[in-house]
Design a protein around this motif. Sequence first.
Motif, PDB file in Angstrom:
ATOM      1  N   VAL A  28       0.861  -1.178   0.000  1.00  0.00           N
ATOM      2  CA  VAL A  28       0.000   0.000   0.000  1.00  0.00           C
ATOM      3  C   VAL A  28       0.901   1.232   0.000  1.00  0.00           C
ATOM      4  O   VAL A  28       1.865   1.301   0.762  1.00  0.00           O
ATOM      5  CB  VAL A  28      -0.909   0.036   1.243  1.00  0.00           C
ATOM      6  N   ASP A  29       0.610   2.185  -0.852  1.00  0.00           N
ATOM      7  CA  ASP A  29       1.325   3.459  -0.874  1.00  0.00           C
ATOM      8  C   ASP A  29       0.348   4.543  -0.448  1.00  0.00           C
ATOM      9  O   ASP A  29      -0.546   4.911  -1.208  1.00  0.00           O
ATOM     10  CB  ASP A  29       1.856   3.746  -2.278  1.00  0.00           C
ATOM     11  N   PRO A  30       0.487   5.086   0.780  1.00  0.00           N
ATOM     12  CA  PRO A  30      -0.443   6.131   1.223  1.00  0.00           C
ATOM     13  C   PRO A  30      -0.329   7.417   0.428  1.00  0.00           C
ATOM     14  O   PRO A  30      -1.201   8.285   0.529  1.00  0.00           O
ATOM     15  CB  PRO A  30      -0.048   6.345   2.691  1.00  0.00           C
ATOM     16  N   GLY A  31       0.711   7.528  -0.385  1.00  0.00           N
ATOM     17  CA  GLY A  31       0.874   8.712  -1.215  1.00  0.00           C
ATOM     18  C   GLY A  31       0.165   8.643  -2.550  1.00  0.00           C
ATOM     19  O   GLY A  31       0.331   9.530  -3.383  1.00  0.00           O
ATOM     20  N   VAL A  32      -0.627   7.606  -2.768  1.00  0.00           N
ATOM     21  CA  VAL A  32      -1.435   7.479  -3.990  1.00  0.00           C
ATOM     22  C   VAL A  32      -2.865   7.144  -3.584  1.00  0.00           C
ATOM     23  O   VAL A  32      -3.098   6.190  -2.843  1.00  0.00           O
ATOM     24  CB  VAL A  32      -0.878   6.385  -4.928  1.00  0.00           C
ATOM     25  N   ARG A  33      -3.812   7.947  -4.047  1.00  0.00           N
ATOM     26  CA  ARG A  33      -5.240   7.712  -3.775  1.00  0.00           C
ATOM     27  C   ARG A  33      -5.916   7.276  -5.060  1.00  0.00           C
ATOM     28  O   ARG A  33      -5.856   7.970  -6.075  1.00  0.00           O
ATOM     29  CB  ARG A  33      -5.906   8.992  -3.237  1.00  0.00           C
ATOM     30  N   CYS A  34      -6.575   6.119  -5.001  1.00  0.00           N
ATOM     31  CA  CYS A  34      -7.282   5.590  -6.168  1.00  0.00           C
ATOM     32  C   CYS A  34      -8.704   5.214  -5.774  1.00  0.00           C
ATOM     33  O   CYS A  34      -8.954   4.837  -4.626  1.00  0.00           O
ATOM     34  CB  CYS A  34      -6.573   4.361  -6.717  1.00  0.00           C
ATOM     35  N   GLY A  35      -9.609   5.284  -6.729  1.00  0.00           N
ATOM     36  CA  GLY A  35     -10.978   4.877  -6.459  1.00  0.00           C
ATOM     37  C   GLY A  35     -11.932   5.331  -7.538  1.00  0.00           C
ATOM     38  O   GLY A  35     -11.532   5.609  -8.679  1.00  0.00           O
ATOM     39  N   PHE A  36     -13.206   5.407  -7.156  1.00  0.00           N
ATOM     40  CA  PHE A  36     -14.271   5.804  -8.075  1.00  0.00           C
ATOM     41  C   PHE A  36     -15.113   6.876  -7.410  1.00  0.00           C
ATOM     42  O   PHE A  36     -15.440   6.768  -6.223  1.00  0.00           O
ATOM     43  CB  PHE A  36     -15.147   4.600  -8.439  1.00  0.00           C
ATOM     44  N   GLY A  37     -15.452   7.913  -8.164  1.00  0.00           N
ATOM     45  CA  GLY A  37     -16.249   8.999  -7.616  1.00  0.00           C
ATOM     46  C   GLY A  37     -17.454   9.317  -8.476  1.00  0.00           C
ATOM     47  O   GLY A  37     -17.496   8.998  -9.673  1.00  0.00           O
ATOM     48  N   TRP A  38     -18.428   9.955  -7.856  1.00  0.00           N
ATOM     49  CA  TRP A  38     -19.670  10.332  -8.531  1.00  0.00           C
ATOM     50  C   TRP A  38     -19.639  11.826  -8.819  1.00  0.00           C
ATOM     51  O   TRP A  38     -19.447  12.643  -7.916  1.00  0.00           O
ATOM     52  CB  TRP A  38     -20.856   9.988  -7.643  1.00  0.00           C
ATOM     53  N   ARG A  39     -19.818  12.180 -10.101  1.00  0.00           N
ATOM     54  CA  ARG A  39     -19.780  13.586 -10.492  1.00  0.00           C
ATOM     55  C   ARG A  39     -20.854  13.834 -11.544  1.00  0.00           C
ATOM     56  O   ARG A  39     -20.855  13.194 -12.603  1.00  0.00           O
ATOM     57  CB  ARG A  39     -18.406  13.947 -11.062  1.00  0.00           C
ATOM     58  N   ASN A  40     -21.762  14.728 -11.243  1.00  0.00           N
ATOM     59  CA  ASN A  40     -22.795  15.135 -12.200  1.00  0.00           C
ATOM     60  C   ASN A  40     -23.516  13.943 -12.817  1.00  0.00           C
ATOM     61  O   ASN A  40     -23.735  13.866 -14.027  1.00  0.00           O
ATOM     62  CB  ASN A  40     -22.188  15.995 -13.312  1.00  0.00           C
ATOM     63  N   GLY A  41     -23.882  12.972 -11.969  1.00  0.00           N
ATOM     64  CA  GLY A  41     -24.705  11.866 -12.417  1.00  0.00           C
ATOM     65  C   GLY A  41     -23.989  10.728 -13.094  1.00  0.00           C
ATOM     66  O   GLY A  41     -24.633   9.858 -13.706  1.00  0.00           O
ATOM     67  N   ARG A  42     -22.660  10.666 -13.004  1.00  0.00           N
ATOM     68  CA  ARG A  42     -21.939   9.545 -13.592  1.00  0.00           C
ATOM     69  C   ARG A  42     -20.670   9.253 -12.794  1.00  0.00           C
ATOM     70  O   ARG A  42     -20.232  10.063 -11.974  1.00  0.00           O
ATOM     71  CB  ARG A  42     -21.580   9.808 -15.054  1.00  0.00           C
ATOM     72  N   LEU A  53     -14.716  -1.941 -17.041  1.00  0.00           N
ATOM     73  CA  LEU A  53     -16.084  -1.563 -16.702  1.00  0.00           C
ATOM     74  C   LEU A  53     -16.586  -0.370 -17.506  1.00  0.00           C
ATOM     75  O   LEU A  53     -17.690   0.118 -17.264  1.00  0.00           O
ATOM     76  CB  LEU A  53     -16.177  -1.253 -15.198  1.00  0.00           C
ATOM     77  N   ARG A  54     -15.767   0.116 -18.445  1.00  0.00           N
ATOM     78  CA  ARG A  54     -16.151   1.244 -19.313  1.00  0.00           C
ATOM     79  C   ARG A  54     -16.406   2.508 -18.510  1.00  0.00           C
ATOM     80  O   ARG A  54     -17.415   3.209 -18.697  1.00  0.00           O
ATOM     81  CB  ARG A  54     -17.368   0.894 -20.172  1.00  0.00           C
ATOM     82  N   ILE A  55     -15.468   2.858 -17.637  1.00  0.00           N
ATOM     83  CA  ILE A  55     -15.560   4.047 -16.801  1.00  0.00           C
ATOM     84  C   ILE A  55     -14.350   4.935 -17.093  1.00  0.00           C
ATOM     85  O   ILE A  55     -13.210   4.471 -17.000  1.00  0.00           O
ATOM     86  CB  ILE A  55     -15.598   3.675 -15.307  1.00  0.00           C
ATOM     87  N   PRO A  56     -14.544   6.217 -17.464  1.00  0.00           N
ATOM     88  CA  PRO A  56     -13.405   7.090 -17.768  1.00  0.00           C
ATOM     89  C   PRO A  56     -12.553   7.348 -16.519  1.00  0.00           C
ATOM     90  O   PRO A  56     -13.009   7.186 -15.398  1.00  0.00           O
ATOM     91  CB  PRO A  56     -14.069   8.375 -18.270  1.00  0.00           C
ATOM     92  N   VAL A  57     -11.307   7.754 -16.762  1.00  0.00           N
ATOM     93  CA  VAL A  57     -10.326   7.886 -15.679  1.00  0.00           C
ATOM     94  C   VAL A  57      -9.792   9.313 -15.614  1.00  0.00           C
ATOM     95  O   VAL A  57      -9.524   9.934 -16.648  1.00  0.00           O
ATOM     96  CB  VAL A  57      -9.149   6.910 -15.887  1.00  0.00           C
ATOM     97  N   LEU A  58      -9.612   9.806 -14.400  1.00  0.00           N
ATOM     98  CA  LEU A  58      -8.915  11.061 -14.130  1.00  0.00           C
ATOM     99  C   LEU A  58      -7.665  10.744 -13.324  1.00  0.00           C
ATOM    100  O   LEU A  58      -7.740  10.035 -12.311  1.00  0.00           O
ATOM    101  CB  LEU A  58      -9.803  12.017 -13.329  1.00  0.00           C
ATOM    102  N   THR A  59      -6.502  11.248 -13.760  1.00  0.00           N
ATOM    103  CA  THR A  59      -5.290  11.107 -12.965  1.00  0.00           C
ATOM    104  C   THR A  59      -4.781  12.486 -12.565  1.00  0.00           C
ATOM    105  O   THR A  59      -4.887  13.448 -13.335  1.00  0.00           O
ATOM    106  CB  THR A  59      -4.186  10.348 -13.725  1.00  0.00           C
ATOM    107  N   LEU A  60      -4.239  12.576 -11.368  1.00  0.00           N
ATOM    108  CA  LEU A  60      -3.631  13.803 -10.853  1.00  0.00           C
ATOM    109  C   LEU A  60      -2.153  13.535 -10.614  1.00  0.00           C
ATOM    110  O   LEU A  60      -1.795  12.603  -9.891  1.00  0.00           O
ATOM    111  CB  LEU A  60      -4.304  14.240  -9.554  1.00  0.00           C
ATOM    112  N   VAL A  61      -1.310  14.348 -11.226  1.00  0.00           N
ATOM    113  CA  VAL A  61       0.145  14.179 -11.114  1.00  0.00           C
ATOM    114  C   VAL A  61       0.689  15.128 -10.061  1.00  0.00           C
ATOM    115  O   VAL A  61       0.474  16.345 -10.139  1.00  0.00           O
ATOM    116  CB  VAL A  61       0.824  14.440 -12.477  1.00  0.00           C
ATOM    117  N   ASP A  62       1.388  14.572  -9.079  1.00  0.00           N
ATOM    118  CA  ASP A  62       2.044  15.393  -8.059  1.00  0.00           C
ATOM    119  C   ASP A  62       3.045  14.521  -7.311  1.00  0.00           C
ATOM    120  O   ASP A  62       2.694  13.866  -6.324  1.00  0.00           O
ATOM    121  CB  ASP A  62       1.012  15.990  -7.094  1.00  0.00           C
TER     122      ASP A  62
END
Length: 442
Positions: free
Chosen positions: A279-293, A323-332
Amino acid sequence: MSRLPAREVLAAVSSGFEEFGTPLRDEPADGPIRWPGYRSARAAAEERTGEQESVVCGTAKIGDVEAVLIAFEFGFLGGSLGQRTGDRIEAAFAHAREARLPVVSLISTGGSRMQQGMRALMQLQRVARASSLTRSAGIPRISVLRDPTTGGGWATLGAGADVILALPEAQVGFAGSRVRPAGSPEAYTAEAKLAWGQVDAIVPPDELGAALERWLGLLTSQSSAAAPPPSALRSTALPETGWEAVQAARSPRRARAVEYLDAYFDWREDISGDRQGGVDPGVRCGFGWRNGRTIAYAAQCGTPTAPAGFRTAARLVRLASRLRIPVLTLVDTPGAANDAAAEEAGAGGAIAELFEAVATASVPVTTLVIGEGGSGGALAFAAPESTWVAPDAYFSVTSPEAAAAILKRPASEVPDIANQLHLRPQDLVELGVARAVIRPAE
């Protein structure tokens, strides 16, 4: 809930359960290997539980989502997997594929049914095949680890799910309590599996129904549209020099990944760990709900990224693709972790795994550089031709300090090297690395 009867567990997390009418195969009353006493043990289990086998399978609604549920009855011969158990689980997965329904497995088992010998053990192959076919069909699978979840039940339905939830203090492990080496019982707990990246979350029993409802809502929402890049969270002028860009990205006042995720999503659920012990606590991954999707996310949080972080992000991207779900990545990140521990854990292979997952993703991947973009450890999180940059961020082939060391130049020249690296947000746009510099929402 861990040792509750299967039907009570089903009633606690779902509504309108309808059991499948799976025919029971004909088999000798004393089992395929004529185990002494098996006939009477099975009869006693049927009388005690009111069930004919160790699993109850059917369809029900969890919240607004209809799902296939597989619930183990531990009171029936320890929830062991026998031939008829395999029949029922295989039929449940077949129905899930035919009806395009997600699968929730509520597991409580000691493993394969010893009294059926190799016939019982072979059921693991059937379960694994049925589960894999369902995975390939793009159908989400969630497992809930009750007490105990050991043996083949853990190694197939449990560990093979897309999202793994566990009840507090559940015994989880390939080895059951009666056959494992003495000592270290804490290694066989849900809490240990969470710490080692093998479980996504531990959920109290009274919160399990709500957690399953949230997860099913997220995993069954498909969308072909790319995730829009987040808006900047600070009104910041573009830096005049490269060194100013580096200082802005390293400022403690700059917005971090969690702040961006909280502003971007209505609500979200994290996954945890690389399923390989890390586990790397410096990376957060998951699924979120935004504007109905649903939008999946993989976000670096400003620390050097460990191999487990790259593997967890790769796991997230592969799951979202399936699962056909788009992805957002944040670089830091200042860069990939490069100490001896990272090398031992396979840093190069882990980075390669994420590069491949992003390169082969079958869904759109959107990237925003929100802080430091340090070398290949940052680039692995970035989507080619779909990267934006915040005004208080930079992206560079390496850090100015590392460049000075490589070129054998004194530390006093680091600011000048930063300027020469063309790492400012506006430089990244000019170089074609980023599409644009984002601005605060109006």
